[in-house]
Design a protein around this motif. Structure first.
Motif, mmCIF file in Angstrom:
data_model
loop_
_atom_site.group_PDB
_atom_site.id
_atom_site.type_symbol
_atom_site.label_atom_id
_atom_site.label_comp_id
_atom_site.label_asym_id
_atom_site.label_seq_id
_atom_site.Cartn_x
_atom_site.Cartn_y
_atom_site.Cartn_z
ATOM 1 N N ILE A 232 0.823 -1.206 0.000
ATOM 2 C CA ILE A 232 0.000 0.000 0.000
ATOM 3 C C ILE A 232 0.856 1.255 0.000
ATOM 4 O O ILE A 232 0.561 2.246 -0.667
ATOM 5 N N ARG A 233 1.924 1.213 0.777
ATOM 6 C CA ARG A 233 2.720 2.418 1.001
ATOM 7 C C ARG A 233 3.538 2.801 -0.223
ATOM 8 O O ARG A 233 3.867 1.966 -1.061
ATOM 9 N N ALA A 234 3.884 4.088 -0.272
ATOM 10 C CA ALA A 234 4.879 4.527 -1.248
ATOM 11 C C ALA A 234 6.194 3.863 -0.875
ATOM 12 O O ALA A 234 6.542 3.747 0.298
ATOM 13 N N ARG A 241 1.203 2.614 -4.452
ATOM 14 C CA ARG A 241 0.784 4.015 -4.429
ATOM 15 C C ARG A 241 1.560 4.825 -5.461
ATOM 16 O O ARG A 241 0.991 5.679 -6.160
ATOM 17 N N ASP A 242 2.864 4.553 -5.594
ATOM 18 C CA ASP A 242 3.692 5.280 -6.561
ATOM 19 C C ASP A 242 3.237 4.999 -7.994
ATOM 20 O O ASP A 242 3.095 5.922 -8.813
ATOM 21 N N GLU A 245 -0.131 6.626 -8.672
ATOM 22 C CA GLU A 245 -0.018 8.084 -8.709
ATOM 23 C C GLU A 245 0.481 8.548 -10.075
ATOM 24 O O GLU A 245 0.016 9.563 -10.611
ATOM 25 N N LEU A 251 -4.285 6.763 -4.131
ATOM 26 C CA LEU A 251 -4.567 5.663 -3.216
ATOM 27 C C LEU A 251 -4.455 6.231 -1.806
ATOM 28 O O LEU A 251 -3.378 6.606 -1.360
ATOM 29 N N SER A 253 -5.453 6.451 2.468
ATOM 30 C CA SER A 253 -5.668 5.696 3.693
ATOM 31 C C SER A 253 -6.676 6.414 4.581
ATOM 32 O O SER A 253 -6.572 7.625 4.803
ATOM 33 N N SER A 276 -9.433 4.525 -3.485
ATOM 34 C CA SER A 276 -8.714 5.130 -4.607
ATOM 35 C C SER A 276 -9.682 5.958 -5.429
ATOM 36 O O SER A 276 -10.892 5.718 -5.434
#
Length: 300
Positions: A232-234, A241-242, A245, A251, A253, A276
């Protein structure tokens, strides 16, 4: 469960009214009130079913895919979780309420099987209808005249059509959280799980299902990895997410991006949900930029 149930006869003057009303009041009080019961009971049922399906570990996504023994175990899980939720002790039957032995019966079908040891005793009836995402919680005194004449090989009988009128409902045809995958088109589900890596599957999930809160357990099921939250995280330009984007998709939270979710007028997300969206206006893109996101410039 049957979609049309008869009106209950459990009213003043009925021989079971006083006992069942007392038990219902005690259950409601132990749950924290009627409104809390309406929230906590459906959530408990969803958790019991999903924990047995175990999508992240098994790849199964529906109750119908379970083995017979697993379907039976859901009833045991419901019994355990319901006692814990209501802080009820074990009893001679499944539990004890106000000093009375009470049997807890669960079904994913349209009826309950009442054992001989529960005859003339109060039974707490639980039902979940996965197809319609509706749930039921009721009380009945298991009198022989309320049951069918036919018995199975264990001597258990089900509640007769007339017997349904002797149930006092605490929750009847009440909504509960639907199975996420049952609500999605088969081709979308197939595309999501077609990815070879956690990042690809996660990107498919949030690319195809936008503007809809997605729970943490769904993310775990799609990632199929121990450190599923990493997807999920960059991640230095490599995370889901990256990738999204760069496609113009946010995306977000529910825990960390609640203000932006509200500003973009997206559905409310709890702290354990994600959502999203693809901003299509300059105002939305400006709000995203202020929150630290870098989206491609909109075409004029």
């Amino acid at each position: 469960m049957k979609q049309k149930l008869p009106d209950s006869l459990i009213l003043p003057g009925h021989p079971d009214f006083e006992l069942l009303s007392q038990l219902a009041s005690e259950i409601t009080a132990r749950a924290g009130g009627a409104l809390t019961l309406e929230d906590s009971f459906p959530a408990m049922l969803r958790r019991c079913i999903d924990d047995v399906i175990m999508t992240p570990k098994t790849g199964r996504r529906a109750y119908e895919e379970l083995e017979k023994t697993e379907k039976t175990y859901i009833g045991t899980r419901v019994e355990i979780e319901l006692r814990a939720m209501l802080r009820l002790p074990r009893g001679r039957l499944d539990t004890e309420i106000l000093g009375r032995d009470v049997d807890i019966k669960n079904t994913m079908g349209s009826n309950w099987m009442i054992p001989t040891e529960a005859l003339e005793q109060p039974c707490l009836l639980v039902a979940a209808d996965e197809a319609r995402a509706r749930c039921y919680l009721g009380l009945i005194v298991a009198r022989p005249e309320y049951l069918t004449q036919g018995k199975n090989k264990d001597g258990k009988g089900s509640i007769s059509a007339a017997g349904f009128r002797h149930i006092l409902w605490l929750l009847c045809d009440h909504p509960y959280p639907a199975n996420f995958w049952r609500c999605q088109a088969p081709d979308i589900v197939a595309e999501i799980f077609s990815g070879d890596t956690g990042n690809v599957r996660m990107a498919n999930l949030f690319r195809r299902i936008q503007n809809t809160p997605i729970a943490r357990d769904v993310v775990e099921a799609v990632a199929q990895q121990k450190d599923f939250m990493r997807r999920i995280r960059a991640d230095k330009g490599r995370g889901t997410r990256d990738h999204l984007e760069r496609e113009g998709i946010l995306l977000l939270s529910g825990q960390y991006d609640s203000q932006l979710i509200k500003a973009l007028e997206l559905p409310n997300c709890t702290g354990s949900e994600f959502i999203s969206c693809r901003p299509t206006s300059e105002t939305a893109q400006r709000m995203a930029a202020q929150a630290g996101f870098t989206l491609p410039t909109l075409d004029c």
